[in-house]
Design an enzyme around this catalytic site. Structure first.
Site, PDB file in Angstrom:
ATOM      1  N   TYR A  23       0.858  -1.189   0.000  1.00  0.00           N
ATOM      2  CA  TYR A  23       0.000   0.000   0.000  1.00  0.00           C
ATOM      3  C   TYR A  23       0.894   1.239   0.000  1.00  0.00           C
ATOM      4  CZ  TYR A  23      -4.275   2.645   0.771  1.00  0.00           C
ATOM      5  OH  TYR A  23      -5.322   3.513   0.628  1.00  0.00           O
ATOM      6  N   LYS A  61     -20.339 -20.714  -9.954  1.00  0.00           N
ATOM      7  CA  LYS A  61     -19.675 -20.581 -11.248  1.00  0.00           C
ATOM      8  C   LYS A  61     -18.228 -20.141 -11.051  1.00  0.00           C
ATOM      9  CE  LYS A  61     -20.205 -20.744 -15.761  1.00  0.00           C
ATOM     10  NZ  LYS A  61     -21.403 -20.573 -16.562  1.00  0.00           N
ATOM     11  N   GLY A  82     -34.917 -20.673 -26.440  1.00  0.00           N
ATOM     12  CA  GLY A  82     -34.267 -19.736 -25.530  1.00  0.00           C
ATOM     13  C   GLY A  82     -32.864 -19.401 -25.995  1.00  0.00           C
ATOM     14  N   ALA A  83     -32.117 -18.762 -25.115  1.00  0.00           N
ATOM     15  CA  ALA A  83     -30.778 -18.295 -25.472  1.00  0.00           C
ATOM     16  C   ALA A  83     -29.876 -19.442 -25.903  1.00  0.00           C
ATOM     17  CB  ALA A  83     -30.159 -17.560 -24.288  1.00  0.00           C
ATOM     18  N   ASN A 117     -21.241 -27.855 -19.686  1.00  0.00           N
ATOM     19  CA  ASN A 117     -20.587 -26.591 -20.016  1.00  0.00           C
ATOM     20  C   ASN A 117     -19.202 -26.445 -19.407  1.00  0.00           C
ATOM     21  OD1 ASN A 117     -23.002 -26.037 -21.262  1.00  0.00           O
ATOM     22  ND2 ASN A 117     -23.156 -23.952 -20.466  1.00  0.00           N
TER      23      ASN A 117
END
Length: 760
Positions: A40, A95, A197-198, A319
């Site tokens: 810092y 996710k 749908g998408a 996915n």
């Protein structure tokens, strides 16, 4: 497990011991005042000034280059619908967890409290300087299309709506391979898409990019076939409206080659499948219940190529095969976007990978003799360790070739090696172990089932399909505990001290007496000792009434191993039993031996322990690279303690030259590849990543594994018994529920392996 119990378990998982699933951890030293002054004020001013001079320096001095935002407004969450931004946060954290464990990408989840498209886009644009990429998640259509389109146009970092493109990429790879197997061309096949749908729109667009003809595609929504004479179609639906005068799914399926399901459960009938063309391709991807069940589909047609969204059937369209690796490749070349070329490159990489020989680790994870490209294997498995070294480079190359990469990669071999190194920080081995156990669960005796944690572990093993538990202990206590934790399964409960077990006790006592009558055991003493749970449990395994055994939670190790050695004994050709612990470390799984039994093994004992440990390592699908540990390096000490390690190594080099083993070595040289290569380049371990450590005595091994476990919070599997005639495994005193579950999976896999060897 009851619905209420599952609900409680899920809530406890997300709430305890710390709410949520992700956290921020420092990557720099912070112990001293000097460290803090650099982190810092005043030291932080220097990188700030460098970034002010050239904004691209933000990638050099901050975490931006490995940081992705998972952003949602909670309008289309999983199967829950529009539940709002706060309620979507657990999903977004999940996710983020997947990004981290599969591709080592850091994530901040961002939940935006607006359904207004312009406001959402403005919010994302305003926070974009923080991130190297944007993953849009769970945003309802048609707004999702507009949000993604505009953000891709207006931002200079990768943006992807995974709900659209993730399923599209994985299913496109599967479709390309399925068409090859069925000997059909994508430009010729008739495709039915159930859902608008998408995900369905994105899938269909990507199929077209690979050659599917629009005139051969029929899309359906909740109202039926999307025809060009229907009113009030969105622009996305109008894009796929057909001129054919059909209204129903039944009509659309007539003579179709491909069915893509992203809609509702149980809407496809056997009659519809029978009306399709030869060698039909059916991707029923509604989750958790598909458009038609896998079993019904394959029972209806033996020429079908079937994929689902489920992990318990072949060809899972998941996915997780896509988004972590696509973002990994995009981030690593600092791509300004994820374009069609990059998505198509991911498709081709996944398609090609499915045709290559499968690593033994993957075969083991799925209990397959040999996975090969074909009807039941058209896309890679999520456990495949090659994914991170195959998909990101393909995506990165496509980004470079399409002109969107700001930081091109020059040394591809070095890049791929760096990707493989990223795999070391997760717990894939545990997931693989549990997955493999589920493929063929065995009967496991829990000898201390009247202990709450043991019973909880048995419940998890039962609910997850890891094992068929047999509960041993005081029956009244077990039943009471089962009621408390809502474990209402019909599983065997056995009390060795009860009168109802008299016949079995007598049978076991007779067998025990015959085996030990010349070691001072009488019939009376045999009957008496069968009242003891560990003797009774061991005899259950001996007599074939159970496949494996878990015990040791409430008793010290020496008292538990005694009946096991007396009743079970050592395997043929084994003169010394031992144990190994698998530690989940940042560098990957590490096998440590002997952690529980041999106090001061001889040189020959050490060699045998190394051999047994290498076999266990291979059981987990890992090629053993073994260091024999000492306080000295390659003869630097003449002490007998070091000498015995050298003798063990010499014996192994002569008797088993194929083994990758060397020593004696100090631990830091064994684990630091550069130090080893620089100082001892002659070693068989030079240039290799050591994954197995054999310690010179019990003190060193036991202390090391418990230090790792407590100080680094490394997850442990073990101690795994080696050298026993039957699959017997003894827990450490007071093992956690998770440790017991993992050891149950080990016991099941051990039984599977023995069954496999006996059947040969």
């Amino acid at each position: 497990m009851s619905k209420q119990s599952k609900r409680r378990e899920a809530l406890v998982y997300h709430a305890k011991p710390t709410p949520g699933k992700i956290k921020v951890v420092p990557t720099k030293k912070y112990a001293s005042q000097r460290d803090l002054s650099l982190a810092y004020s005043p030291g932080v001013a220097e990188p700030c000034l460098e970034i002010a001079k050239d904004v691209e320096n933000v990638y050099k001095y901050t975490a931006k280059g490995n940081l992705v935002a998972v952003i949602s407004n909670g309008t289309a969450v999983l199967g829950l619908g529009n539940i709002g931004p706060e309620a979507s946060k657990p999903v977004m954290e999940g996710k983020g967890l997947l990004f981290k464990i599969f591709a080592d990408i850091d994530v901040f989840d961002i939940e935006v409290n607006t359904e207004d498209v312009d406001a959402f886009i403005e919010t994302v644009k305003n926070i974009a300087p923080t991130f190297g990429g944007i993953n849009l998640e769970d945003i309802k259509a048609p707004e999702a299309f507009e949000i993604e389109r505009r953000l891709k146009e207006e931002l200079d970092i990768p943006v992807m709506h995974d709900d659209q493109h993730g399923t599209a990429i994985i299913s496109a790879a599967a479709l390309i391979n399925a068409l090859e197997i069925s000997e059909k061309k994508i430009e010729d096949v008739k495709i039915v898409v159930s859902g608008a749908g998408a995900a369905a729109i994105s899938c269909t667009r990507l199929y077209q990019a690979f050659g599917a003809k629009r005139e051969n595609i029929v899309m359906l929504d909740s109202k039926g076939v999307i025809r060009d004479d229907r009113d009030n179609l969105t622009s996305q639906k109008a894009e796929f409206a057909t001129h054919r005068k059909i209204d129903t799914l039944t009509e659309a399926m007539q003579d179709a080659d491909v069915f893509i399901g992203l809609s509702q459960p149980n809407i496809v009938t056997p009659e519809m499948l029978l009306s399709m063309s030869d060698n039909p391709i059916v991707f029923a991807m509604a989750n958790p219940v598909a458009e038609i069940s896998y079993q019904l589909a394959i029972d209806t047609r033996d020429d079908i190529i079937m994929a689902t969204g489920r992990s318990d059937h072949p060809n899972q369209v998941n996915n997780v095969l896509g988004f972590p690796f696509i973002f990994r490749g995009a981030l690593d070349v600092r791509a300004t976007k994820i374009n069609e070329a990059m998505k198509m490159a991911a498709v081709k990489a996944l398609s090609k990978l499915a045709k290559e020989p499968v690593p033994e680790q993957v075969n083991i994870a799925y209990a397959e003799t040999r996975l090969t490209f074909g009807k039941d294997y058209i896309i890679p498995k999520p456990f495949d360790p090659r994914l991170i070294a195959v998909v990101p480079p393909a995506v990165a190359k496509a980004a470079m070739e399409s002109g969107v990469a700001k930081e091109p990669i020059e040394d591809w071999e070095r890049y791929e090696n760096s990707l493989l190194e990223r795999l070391g920080s997760d717990n894939k081995l545990v997931r693989m172990l549990l997955g493999r156990a589920k493929t063929n669960p065995k009967r496991v005796v829990f000898a201390e089932a009247d202990q709450l944690d043991v019973l909880k572990a048995a419940q998890i093993a039962y609910d997850e399909g890891v094992a068929h538990p047999i509960l041993l202990g005081r029956k009244d206590a077990i039943i009471k505990l089962m009621e408390e934790i809502e474990f209402d399964a019909d599983v065997p409960i056995i009390d060795p001290k009860s009168d109802e077990e008299t016949d079995r006790k007598n049978r076991y006592a007779e067998a025990y007496w015959k085996k030990r009558k010349r070691q001072g055991v009488t019939v009376y003493s045999a009957k008496k000792i069968m009242r003891e749970r560990n003797y009774f449990a061991a005899m259950m395994v001996n007599e074939g009434d159970a496949d494996s055994l878990i015990t040791g939670y409430s008793r010290n190790y020496p008292s538990v191993i005694k009946p096991m050695l007396e009743l079970i004994g050592m395997a043929d050709g084994v003169s010394r039993v031992a144990t190994t612990n698998v530690m989940m470390t940042e560098r990957g799984p590490m096998f440590l031996s002997d952690t529980s039994i041999n106090i001061d093994p001889t040189a020959l004992d050490l060699a045998k322990i190394a051999r047994m440990t290498s076999q266990v390592t291979k059981m987990f699908g890992i090629e053993p690279v073994t260091a024999m540990i000492s306080y000295s390096n390659f003869g630097s000490s003449e002490n007998p303690r070091a000498e015995k390690v050298r003798e063990a190594v010499a014996y192994l080099h002569k008797a088993y030259p194929e083994m990758i083993v060397d020593g004696e070595l100090q631990t830091d040289f064994a684990l630091n590849a550069k130090m080893l290569q620089d100082i001892f380049p002659f070693s068989k371990l030079a240039g290799r990543k050591v994954n197995t450590l054999i310690f010179p005595n019990l003190d060193a091994a036991n202390i090391t594994y418990k230090l790792l476990k407590e100080l680094n919070k490394s997850e442990s599997i073990g101690p795994i018994m080696m050298g026993m005639r039957k699959p017997i495994h003894i827990l450490q005193l007071g093992a956690s529920v998770d440790e017991i579950v993992n050891m149950t999976a080990v016991a099941v896999v051990d039984a599977q392996e023995r069954e496999k060897r006996q059947s040969k």
